[in-house]
Design a protein around this motif. Structure first.
Motif, short mmCIF file in Angstrom:
data_model
loop_
_atom_site.label_atom_id
_atom_site.label_comp_id
_atom_site.label_asym_id
_atom_site.label_seq_id
_atom_site.Cartn_x
_atom_site.Cartn_y
_atom_site.Cartn_z
N THR A 33 0.83 -1.21 0.00
CA THR A 33 0.00 0.00 0.00
C THR A 33 0.86 1.26 0.00
O THR A 33 0.59 2.22 -0.75
N ILE A 34 1.90 1.26 0.84
CA ILE A 34 2.77 2.44 0.91
C ILE A 34 3.48 2.67 -0.42
O ILE A 34 3.56 3.80 -0.92
N VAL A 164 -10.80 -2.76 10.85
CA VAL A 164 -9.57 -2.17 11.40
C VAL A 164 -8.47 -2.15 10.34
O VAL A 164 -7.81 -1.12 10.12
N GLY A 165 -8.29 -3.28 9.65
CA GLY A 165 -7.25 -3.34 8.62
C GLY A 165 -7.49 -2.35 7.50
O GLY A 165 -6.57 -1.67 7.04
N VAL A 170 -6.24 2.66 4.65
CA VAL A 170 -6.68 3.95 4.10
C VAL A 170 -5.80 5.06 4.66
O VAL A 170 -5.40 5.99 3.94
N GLY A 171 -5.48 4.97 5.95
CA GLY A 171 -4.58 5.96 6.54
C GLY A 171 -3.21 5.96 5.88
O GLY A 171 -2.66 7.02 5.58
N LEU A 174 -3.56 7.60 2.38
CA LEU A 174 -3.67 9.06 2.41
C LEU A 174 -2.36 9.70 2.85
O LEU A 174 -1.93 10.72 2.28
N LEU A 175 -1.72 9.10 3.85
CA LEU A 175 -0.50 9.70 4.39
C LEU A 175 0.66 9.63 3.40
O LEU A 175 1.35 10.62 3.16
N PHE A 176 0.85 8.47 2.77
CA PHE A 176 2.02 8.29 1.94
C PHE A 176 1.83 8.73 0.50
O PHE A 176 2.74 8.62 -0.31
N SER A 177 0.64 9.28 0.19
CA SER A 177 0.50 9.90 -1.12
C SER A 177 1.16 11.27 -1.14
O SER A 177 1.22 11.93 -2.17
#
Length: 215
Positions: A33-34, A164-165, A170-171, A174-177
């Motif tokens: 994901t990252i 939870v996963g 999603v976090g 959003l963060l690593f974009s």
């Protein structure tokens, strides 16, 4: 209300918290994901996060129903699985601590050119072949009384973990974009690894001591 009141909330919340900590310490799926977020942007990364729920639910359904059947047929398997889970927790913890003590944080490889569909399918592929997913479920089944739980409780357990996963991925998406997040992650990763590693090792020792009648 009767169904909700009957749930073992302490055990459920403990499992969801354990799972959240496990997702917080990156493995292949988190790095997937990252990497997509860094290289392909927010849209494909969110599509990758959307693949977490079906993957977790497939693993969870197979694991919980299989464990409940196994424990009913062979009660001693519950003790064996508890000890296996404790050993895996000690292994997880030692790995995270070694990673924290390494000279520097691991680099996250950006994955450019991923479309939303490819990102979604990549998540499913990683979850299907990720050994961390299998070992995580073995630990969960050693912590949660699957043999005594109702079908509704097991379903709630799995749905909660999928939620939870997904929220955590999603976090990450959003963060690593944003590129600045990579530097923040690099600074925080070692501390997170060390803290979670110590927690996992403590939990593993507690499981072993509980079976031995110490705690």
């Amino acid at each position: 209300m009767g169904f909700l009141a009957a749930q073992p909330w302490t055990e459920l919340l403990s499992i969801w918290a354990f799972f959240a900590l496990n997702v917080l310490t990156p493995g292949p799926n988190v790095f997937n994901t990252i990497g997509i977020a860094l290289g392909s942007g927010r849209g494909p990364a969110l599509a990758a996060a959307a693949g977490v729920a079906p993957g977790v639910m497939l693993w969870g359904t197979a694991a919980t129903l299989g464990a409940a059947t196994l424990f009913a047929l062979w009660p001693a398997a519950e003790t064996a699985l508890t000890l296996l889970g404790a050993g895996l927790l000690l292994l997880f913890g030692s790995r995270y601590i070694r990673r924290a003590l390494a000279t520097g944080p691991g680099a996250v490889k950006a994955r450019a050119g991923a479309t939303p569909l490819r990102a979604f399918m990549a998540t499913l592929a990683v979850l299907a072949t990720n050994p961390k997913a299998l070992t995580t479920w073995l630990v969960i089944l050693s912590l949660f009384p699957a043999a005594q739980a109702s079908t509704g409780t097991l379903a709630l357990l799995v749905v909660g973990m999928a939620s939870v996963g997904t929220l955590m991925h999603v976090g990450y998406a959003l963060l690593f974009s944003t590129r600045a997040a990579a530097a923040v992650y690099a600074r925080a990763a070692r501390g997170v690894d060390a803290a979670v590693g110590l927690f996992f090792m403590g939990l593993g020792l507690r499981l072993i001591a509980g079976r031995a009648g110490v705690w």
